[in-house]
Design a protein around this motif. Structure first.
Motif, PDB file in Angstrom:
ATOM      1  N   TYR A  54       0.570  -6.831   6.987  1.00  0.00           N
ATOM      2  CA  TYR A  54      -0.307  -5.714   6.652  1.00  0.00           C
ATOM      3  C   TYR A  54      -0.793  -5.813   5.213  1.00  0.00           C
ATOM      4  O   TYR A  54      -0.121  -6.391   4.345  1.00  0.00           O
ATOM      5  N   ARG A  55      -1.953  -5.250   4.945  1.00  0.00           N
ATOM      6  CA  ARG A  55      -2.502  -5.171   3.593  1.00  0.00           C
ATOM      7  C   ARG A  55      -2.138  -3.824   2.983  1.00  0.00           C
ATOM      8  O   ARG A  55      -2.260  -2.789   3.640  1.00  0.00           O
ATOM      9  N   ILE A  56      -1.714  -3.826   1.739  1.00  0.00           N
ATOM     10  CA  ILE A  56      -1.378  -2.591   1.041  1.00  0.00           C
ATOM     11  C   ILE A  56      -2.545  -2.184   0.149  1.00  0.00           C
ATOM     12  O   ILE A  56      -3.063  -2.999  -0.627  1.00  0.00           O
ATOM     13  N   MET A  57      -2.964  -0.926   0.263  1.00  0.00           N
ATOM     14  CA  MET A  57      -4.024  -0.385  -0.586  1.00  0.00           C
ATOM     15  C   MET A  57      -3.489   0.860  -1.288  1.00  0.00           C
ATOM     16  O   MET A  57      -2.904   1.738  -0.645  1.00  0.00           O
ATOM     17  N   TYR A  58      -3.658   0.914  -2.600  1.00  0.00           N
ATOM     18  CA  TYR A  58      -3.160   2.030  -3.393  1.00  0.00           C
ATOM     19  C   TYR A  58      -4.316   2.998  -3.661  1.00  0.00           C
ATOM     20  O   TYR A  58      -5.343   2.603  -4.224  1.00  0.00           O
ATOM     21  N   LEU A  59      -4.139   4.257  -3.269  1.00  0.00           N
ATOM     22  CA  LEU A  59      -5.197   5.263  -3.357  1.00  0.00           C
ATOM     23  C   LEU A  59      -4.684   6.473  -4.123  1.00  0.00           C
ATOM     24  O   LEU A  59      -3.657   7.047  -3.773  1.00  0.00           O
ATOM     25  N   SER A  60      -5.399   6.860  -5.173  1.00  0.00           N
ATOM     26  CA  SER A  60      -4.958   7.981  -5.995  1.00  0.00           C
ATOM     27  C   SER A  60      -6.154   8.797  -6.466  1.00  0.00           C
ATOM     28  O   SER A  60      -7.250   8.268  -6.652  1.00  0.00           O
ATOM     29  N   SER A  61      -5.907  10.090  -6.669  1.00  0.00           N
ATOM     30  CA  SER A  61      -6.940  10.971  -7.227  1.00  0.00           C
ATOM     31  C   SER A  61      -6.974  10.910  -8.748  1.00  0.00           C
ATOM     32  O   SER A  61      -7.712  11.668  -9.379  1.00  0.00           O
ATOM     33  N   ARG A  62      -6.178  10.021  -9.330  1.00  0.00           N
ATOM     34  CA  ARG A  62      -6.255   9.854 -10.785  1.00  0.00           C
ATOM     35  C   ARG A  62      -7.688   9.484 -11.186  1.00  0.00           C
ATOM     36  O   ARG A  62      -8.373   8.782 -10.451  1.00  0.00           O
ATOM     37  N   PRO A  63      -8.126   9.933 -12.365  1.00  0.00           N
ATOM     38  CA  PRO A  63      -9.497   9.615 -12.802  1.00  0.00           C
ATOM     39  C   PRO A  63      -9.651   8.151 -13.183  1.00  0.00           C
ATOM     40  O   PRO A  63      -8.671   7.470 -13.522  1.00  0.00           O
ATOM     41  N   ILE A  64     -10.875   7.683 -13.140  1.00  0.00           N
ATOM     42  CA  ILE A  64     -11.176   6.282 -13.412  1.00  0.00           C
ATOM     43  C   ILE A  64     -10.724   5.847 -14.804  1.00  0.00           C
ATOM     44  O   ILE A  64     -10.386   4.682 -15.017  1.00  0.00           O
ATOM     45  N   GLY A  65     -10.664   6.786 -15.740  1.00  0.00           N
ATOM     46  CA  GLY A  65     -10.230   6.446 -17.098  1.00  0.00           C
ATOM     47  C   GLY A  65      -8.788   5.986 -17.173  1.00  0.00           C
ATOM     48  O   GLY A  65      -8.372   5.388 -18.168  1.00  0.00           O
ATOM     49  N   GLN A  66      -8.003   6.236 -16.130  1.00  0.00           N
ATOM     50  CA  GLN A  66      -6.603   5.817 -16.099  1.00  0.00           C
ATOM     51  C   GLN A  66      -6.403   4.535 -15.290  1.00  0.00           C
ATOM     52  O   GLN A  66      -5.279   4.190 -14.922  1.00  0.00           O
ATOM     53  N   ALA A  67      -7.487   3.836 -15.036  1.00  0.00           N
ATOM     54  CA  ALA A  67      -7.407   2.623 -14.216  1.00  0.00           C
ATOM     55  C   ALA A  67      -6.467   1.581 -14.818  1.00  0.00           C
ATOM     56  O   ALA A  67      -5.638   0.998 -14.120  1.00  0.00           O
TER      57      ALA A  67
END
Length: 219
Positions: A54-67
């Motif tokens: 399986y492929r793991i994808m990390y999804l968060s509502s953190r803002p883009i500035g915290q990339a």
């Protein structure tokens, strides 16, 4: 990185704050202080899931500035020398204040997550369903995962103590380590080609952020 996956890929989506970390707020702060605030066994379980194909994808509502700090956290997290498997990091293209307003004041993080997951699903052939399972820590995560067709029994919601509810199943798992007992049942092996990753290092969320933000804006 830019990830090139086969159209037959099966994706497991994972939230970050409260899901990989033990809580939303301290999950931001403790790693900055050099403290491990992650749920025990998460790196081992996710690695086993990846090894099942399986492929793991990390999804968060953190803002883009915290990339940058978020990617560094995921890359550097180790438990018994075991790291998290590599995978795309998807963050909100909003800036800090709008992102916090949506999550803290309006309590609607699923608005971003549902739209994002729908966009990703649209990249795959219409007759294929790429999403296999999802990990989160809130009901809003479950809502987001159900919206893109993830079966109820493949949605796992973890609380701050580490107990995991497998939706639509009358049982609670005591932490990520206990999920290893049913990994072949929930994550049966699938064929998987090697992940292809190409430069330049520009994530999906970063690309959206650049397109949405004025060129003079700073994060």
């Amino acid at each position: 990185n830019i990830y090139l996956w086969p159209s037959s890929s099966k994706i497991v989506v994972s939230d970050i704050d409260g899901t990989i970390t033990r809580s939303d707020v301290l999950g931001h702060l403790m790693p900055m202080l050099g403290k491990d605030w992650s749920h025990e066994g998460v790196t081992e379980l996710y690695t086993k899931i990846r090894n099942q194909g399986y492929r793991i994808m990390y999804l968060s509502s953190r803002p883009i500035g915290q990339a940058t700090i978020t990617r560094e956290y995921l890359d550097n997290l180790k438990q018994n020398a075991q790291t998290l498997p590599e995978g795309p990091l998807i963050l909100s293209p909003d800036r800090l204040v709008p992102a916090l307003t949506r999550e803290v004041i309006y309590k609607k993080p699923e608005v971003f997550k549902m739209a994002c997951l729908e966009d990703i699903r649209s990249l795959f052939p219409v007759h294929l369903d790429p999403f296999h399972a999802g990990f989160g820590n809130k009901n809003t995560d479950a809502i987001s995962y159900r919206a893109v067709g993830i079966p109820m029994e493949n949605i796992f919601i973890i609380n701050p103590k580490g107990d995991i509810d497998q939706l639509n199943v009358d049982s609670t798992q005591e932490g990520y380590k206990s999920l290893n007992k049913i990994i072949d049942q929930v994550f049966p092996g699938v064929a998987s080609d090697a992940v292809t990753s190409r430069k330049p290092k520009l994530s999906y969320a970063e690309k959206i952020g650049e397109e949405a933000a004025p060129s003079s804006a700073q994060t």
